[in-house]
Scaffold this active site. Structure first.
Site, PDB file in Angstrom:
ATOM      1  N   LYS A 197     -89.569 -38.578 -26.940  1.00  0.00           N
ATOM      2  CA  LYS A 197     -89.688 -37.160 -27.322  1.00  0.00           C
ATOM      3  C   LYS A 197     -88.310 -36.505 -27.529  1.00  0.00           C
ATOM      4  O   LYS A 197     -88.151 -35.620 -28.364  1.00  0.00           O
ATOM      5  CB  LYS A 197     -90.522 -36.373 -26.299  1.00  0.00           C
ATOM      6  CG  LYS A 197     -89.823 -36.127 -24.991  1.00  0.00           C
ATOM      7  CD  LYS A 197     -89.976 -34.707 -24.475  1.00  0.00           C
ATOM      8  CE  LYS A 197     -89.412 -34.593 -23.080  1.00  0.00           C
ATOM      9  NZ  LYS A 197     -88.256 -33.782 -22.905  1.00  0.00           N
ATOM     10  N   CYS A 251     -89.191 -39.321 -21.811  1.00  0.00           N
ATOM     11  CA  CYS A 251     -87.897 -38.785 -22.253  1.00  0.00           C
ATOM     12  C   CYS A 251     -87.432 -39.326 -23.601  1.00  0.00           C
ATOM     13  O   CYS A 251     -87.380 -38.595 -24.581  1.00  0.00           O
ATOM     14  CB  CYS A 251     -86.834 -39.046 -21.198  1.00  0.00           C
ATOM     15  SG  CYS A 251     -87.151 -38.135 -19.681  1.00  0.00           S
ATOM     16  N   ALA A 280     -84.140 -56.974 -25.303  1.00  0.00           N
ATOM     17  CA  ALA A 280     -85.068 -56.874 -26.439  1.00  0.00           C
ATOM     18  C   ALA A 280     -86.505 -57.045 -25.959  1.00  0.00           C
ATOM     19  O   ALA A 280     -86.766 -57.733 -24.982  1.00  0.00           O
ATOM     20  CB  ALA A 280     -84.737 -57.953 -27.460  1.00  0.00           C
ATOM     21  N   ARG A 340     -82.945 -41.514 -13.825  1.00  0.00           N
ATOM     22  CA  ARG A 340     -83.907 -42.476 -14.373  1.00  0.00           C
ATOM     23  C   ARG A 340     -85.083 -42.570 -13.423  1.00  0.00           C
ATOM     24  O   ARG A 340     -84.898 -42.584 -12.197  1.00  0.00           O
ATOM     25  CB  ARG A 340     -83.274 -43.879 -14.446  1.00  0.00           C
ATOM     26  CG  ARG A 340     -82.115 -44.008 -15.379  1.00  0.00           C
ATOM     27  CD  ARG A 340     -81.293 -45.240 -15.022  1.00  0.00           C
ATOM     28  NE  ARG A 340     -80.749 -45.150 -13.667  1.00  0.00           N
ATOM     29  CZ  ARG A 340     -80.233 -46.164 -12.980  1.00  0.00           C
ATOM     30  NH1 ARG A 340     -80.201 -47.362 -13.505  1.00  0.00           N
ATOM     31  NH2 ARG A 340     -79.741 -45.999 -11.762  1.00  0.00           N
ATOM     32  N   ASN A 383     -79.362 -39.690 -24.471  1.00  0.00           N
ATOM     33  CA  ASN A 383     -80.649 -40.372 -24.652  1.00  0.00           C
ATOM     34  C   ASN A 383     -80.772 -40.980 -26.055  1.00  0.00           C
ATOM     35  O   ASN A 383     -81.368 -42.042 -26.221  1.00  0.00           O
ATOM     36  CB  ASN A 383     -81.811 -39.429 -24.347  1.00  0.00           C
ATOM     37  CG  ASN A 383     -82.132 -39.418 -22.849  1.00  0.00           C
ATOM     38  OD1 ASN A 383     -81.519 -40.154 -22.074  1.00  0.00           O
ATOM     39  ND2 ASN A 383     -83.078 -38.597 -22.444  1.00  0.00           N
ATOM     40  N   THR A 435     -84.420 -30.671 -20.205  1.00  0.00           N
ATOM     41  CA  THR A 435     -83.837 -31.092 -21.481  1.00  0.00           C
ATOM     42  C   THR A 435     -84.338 -30.151 -22.568  1.00  0.00           C
ATOM     43  O   THR A 435     -85.542 -30.047 -22.787  1.00  0.00           O
ATOM     44  CB  THR A 435     -84.271 -32.538 -21.803  1.00  0.00           C
ATOM     45  OG1 THR A 435     -83.883 -33.359 -20.702  1.00  0.00           O
ATOM     46  CG2 THR A 435     -83.620 -33.043 -23.077  1.00  0.00           C
ATOM     47  N   ARG A 493     -96.695 -42.264 -19.712  1.00  0.00           N
ATOM     48  CA  ARG A 493     -96.481 -41.457 -20.920  1.00  0.00           C
ATOM     49  C   ARG A 493     -95.827 -42.329 -22.002  1.00  0.00           C
ATOM     50  O   ARG A 493     -94.833 -42.998 -21.739  1.00  0.00           O
ATOM     51  CB  ARG A 493     -95.592 -40.252 -20.608  1.00  0.00           C
ATOM     52  CG  ARG A 493     -96.319 -39.170 -19.833  1.00  0.00           C
ATOM     53  CD  ARG A 493     -95.387 -38.036 -19.472  1.00  0.00           C
ATOM     54  NE  ARG A 493     -94.377 -38.468 -18.503  1.00  0.00           N
ATOM     55  CZ  ARG A 493     -93.352 -37.733 -18.119  1.00  0.00           C
ATOM     56  NH1 ARG A 493     -93.173 -36.526 -18.624  1.00  0.00           N
ATOM     57  NH2 ARG A 493     -92.495 -38.185 -17.225  1.00  0.00           N
TER      58      ARG A 493
HETATM   59  C1  UDX Z   1     -84.159 -42.071 -19.495  1.00  0.00           C
HETATM   60  C2  UDX Z   1     -82.635 -42.047 -19.322  1.00  0.00           C
HETATM   61  O1  UDX Z   1     -82.173 -43.367 -18.982  1.00  0.00           O
HETATM   62  C3  UDX Z   1     -82.239 -41.055 -18.251  1.00  0.00           C
HETATM   63  O2  UDX Z   1     -80.827 -40.985 -18.139  1.00  0.00           O
HETATM   64  C4  UDX Z   1     -82.811 -39.684 -18.613  1.00  0.00           C
HETATM   65  O3  UDX Z   1     -82.517 -38.744 -17.594  1.00  0.00           O
HETATM   66  C5  UDX Z   1     -84.318 -39.770 -18.819  1.00  0.00           C
HETATM   67  O4  UDX Z   1     -84.628 -40.762 -19.794  1.00  0.00           O
HETATM   68  P1  UDX Z   1     -86.189 -43.139 -18.120  1.00  0.00           P
HETATM   69  O5  UDX Z   1     -87.117 -42.494 -19.090  1.00  0.00           O
HETATM   70  O6  UDX Z   1     -86.497 -43.096 -16.667  1.00  0.00           O
HETATM   71  O7  UDX Z   1     -84.712 -42.541 -18.267  1.00  0.00           O
HETATM   72  O8  UDX Z   1     -86.133 -44.683 -18.542  1.00  0.00           O
HETATM   73  P2  UDX Z   1     -85.032 -45.745 -18.973  1.00  0.00           P
HETATM   74  O9  UDX Z   1     -84.648 -46.562 -17.805  1.00  0.00           O
HETATM   75  O10 UDX Z   1     -83.952 -45.132 -19.758  1.00  0.00           O
HETATM   76  O11 UDX Z   1     -85.916 -46.673 -19.934  1.00  0.00           O
HETATM   77  C6  UDX Z   1     -86.542 -46.116 -21.086  1.00  0.00           C
HETATM   78  C7  UDX Z   1     -87.371 -47.133 -21.802  1.00  0.00           C
HETATM   79  O12 UDX Z   1     -86.548 -48.079 -22.454  1.00  0.00           O
HETATM   80  C8  UDX Z   1     -88.335 -47.937 -20.949  1.00  0.00           C
HETATM   81  O13 UDX Z   1     -89.587 -48.015 -21.615  1.00  0.00           O
HETATM   82  C9  UDX Z   1     -87.693 -49.308 -20.854  1.00  0.00           C
HETATM   83  O14 UDX Z   1     -88.635 -50.338 -20.687  1.00  0.00           O
HETATM   84  C10 UDX Z   1     -87.011 -49.395 -22.211  1.00  0.00           C
HETATM   85  N1  UDX Z   1     -85.838 -50.307 -22.243  1.00  0.00           N
HETATM   86  C11 UDX Z   1     -84.753 -50.044 -21.474  1.00  0.00           C
HETATM   87  C12 UDX Z   1     -85.837 -51.409 -23.097  1.00  0.00           C
HETATM   88  O15 UDX Z   1     -86.818 -51.641 -23.817  1.00  0.00           O
HETATM   89  N2  UDX Z   1     -84.739 -52.202 -23.132  1.00  0.00           N
HETATM   90  C13 UDX Z   1     -83.637 -51.980 -22.374  1.00  0.00           C
HETATM   91  O16 UDX Z   1     -82.668 -52.751 -22.474  1.00  0.00           O
HETATM   92  C14 UDX Z   1     -83.643 -50.856 -21.518  1.00  0.00           C
END
Ligand code: UDX
Length: 438
Positions: A265, A262, A254, A153, A210, A123, A332
């Site tokens: 940052k 990801c 929520a 993910r 993102n 990214t 992280r």
């Molecule tokens: C994310 C993107 O989803 C992915 O497409 C990209 O390639 C990398 O960044 P990831 O970091 O693995 O993936 O996590 P993700 O499942 O997106 O969740 C991110 C954060 O949001 C987590 O801390 C999760 O707990 C939080 N979250 C997610 C919420 O607080 N509420 C939600 O409804 C969904």
């Protein structure tokens, strides 16, 4: 003849990409400047927790299609080179640190063969791909560079790599697209949507996606704040708006908000890049998204304070969860750990449990106390915080848990526990965005 692939950078993205491409029948060689990572991977060991990945990696090494090296020259006969290195946030700023991407390009440019294709998956701030392509052509005029952002993910890395919901390729020449169609032939045969874009658009797709996801989460957390003020229930609100297909129900959970390597940052780097481009205003709302997200952590701490009469000194606090999300050992920018550290800094005696992330959490916060066992974590606690929604926490029996704690107060930071069963077991049950019933 089948294409030979190389993968530069073997973290979450690279290790998964290498193993998955090998499982599709390609010969793949993985390279990393961190020798210890290569030693582990070559033995079939994944240096982080990701479901399914270790089995896949071991099988592909056994098949002979997947190898690893510490010597970049071993990549010389590959046809396609995927750059999968990290782009962390720079220290003391919001921008992305491009040190690893730049040096990966410099190294591969020296060995890529005539007609070879370098494909960026990391990214990066928009404009990076064009700059890197110009540099590649300067060093190696017979090679080409494309950009192919990755949307995997954590926790679903293998599934998302083998069956992505779309493939985006930023190319300058038709030939580069042709090569990438060969690499992703298996996906194309499953009718995975294929989006051809120019280089800047391909880079932007990733940060836009993102940013949208982060916005969705902060939106529902903002609604949680309103629900609290007005006596509403954000979980019911989320369900109701989610039935509208234009809105959709996913990413409307929520709670204590987003963390990980990801989303936080990426939105910050996007703001920094937009400012450089003179388009700062367009994404200024992301500052608010970031602020709402960080505020959720403070709101949980306020709930704790309220229940402990604003005096955390010496209070025994049990915390369930350290990873930034379930099915991952990644800590992280983990909201759970941030909250744990802040509560401890306020004088409480904190014990943190996590099924997979303790080792990583310990490295980051050596002063925190960790427990391997849920019962030991709960023992004599004066308040319990559920901060990462691992399935095992939903399986805790509230009646048994009540017999272990000193005071039965549960704060569900993820709105994921069954409130009714905790209440009927005699717990006080608190959550963000919901009426906090006794
Ligand atoms: C994310 C993107 O989803 C992915 O497409 C990209 O390639 C990398 O960044 P990831 O970091 O693995 O993936 O996590 P993700 O499942 O997106 O969740 C991110 C954060 O949001 C987590 O801390 C999760 O707990 C939080 N979250 C997610 C919420 O607080 N509420 C939600 O409804 C969904």
């Amino acid at each position: 003849m089948a294409l030979k692939l190389s993968v530069i950078g073997t973290g979450y993205l690279g290790a998964t990409h290498a193993a998955c491409m090998a499982s599709l029948g390609f010969e793949v060689i993985g390279f990393d400047t961190e020798g210890s990572k290569i030693d582990l991977l070559a033995k079939g060991k994944v240096p982080f927790y990701e479901p399914e990945l270790e089995d896949l990696l071991t099988a592909q090494i056994k098949s002979g299609r997947l190898t690893f090296t510490k010597d970049i020259k071993d990549l010389a006969d590959a046809d396609v080179h995927f750059i999968c290195v990290g782009t962390p946030q720079v220290k003391g700023g919001n921008a992305a640190d491009l040190t690893y991407v730049n040096s990966a390009l410099e190294s591969i440019a020296k060995v890529v063969k005539a007609g070879g294709l370098v494909v960026g998956k990391s990214t990066v701030p928009v404009g990076t791909a064009t700059r890197l392509r110009n540099r590649l052509l300067e060093l190696n005029p017979k090679a080409d560079l494309a950009w192919n952002p990755e949307f995997l993910r954590e926790g679903f890395a293998v599934e998302d790599t083998l069956h992505p919901n779309r493939l985006v390729v930023g190319v300058v020449n038709d030939q580069a697209e042709k090569v990438l169609k060969e690499v992703y032939a298996a996906n194309l045969s499953e009718n995975t949507p294929w989006v051809r874009a120019d280089l800047p658009t391909a880079e932007l797709v990733k940060v836009a996606a993102n940013s949208f996801l982060a916005t969705k989460i902060s939106f529902i957390n903002a609604m949680a704040e309103i629900c609290e003020a007005a006596g509403g229930d954000v979980t019911v609100l989320a369900k109701a708006i989610g039935y509208d297909p234009r809105i959709g129900s996913r990413f409307l959970q929520a709670g204590i908000g987003f963390g990980g390597g990801c989303l936080p940052k990426d939105i910050r780097a996007f703001m920094a890049r937009a400012e450089e481009l003179g388009a700062k205003q367009a994404v200024e709302f992301l500052k608010e998204i970031d602020a709402i997200n960080l505020r959720a952590r403070q709101r949980i701490i306020e709930l704790v304070r309220k229940d402990l009469s604003d005096d955390l000194q010496g209070k025994k606090v049990a915390i369930l969860g350290a990873a930034f999300k379930p099915d991952s050992d990644d800590v992280r920018d983990s909201p759970a750990l941030d909250i744990a550290a802040q509560i401890q800094a306020a004088g409480a005696v904190v014990t943190v449990h996590d099924p997979k992330a303790i080792a990583n959490a310990q490295k980051r916060f050596p002063a925190l106390k960790f427990a391997e066992d849920i019962d030991n974590t709960l023992k004599d606690a004066e308040i319990v915080l559920h901060l990462t929604e691992w399935k095992i926490y939903r399986e805790i029996d509230p009646i048994k848990a009540k017999s272990l704690v000193k005071s039965a107060i549960m704060i569900d930071g993820r709105n994921a526990l069954d409130r009714t069963s905790w209440l009927s077991a005699g717990w006080k049950f608190r959550a963000l965005g919901r009426a906090n019933n006794e």
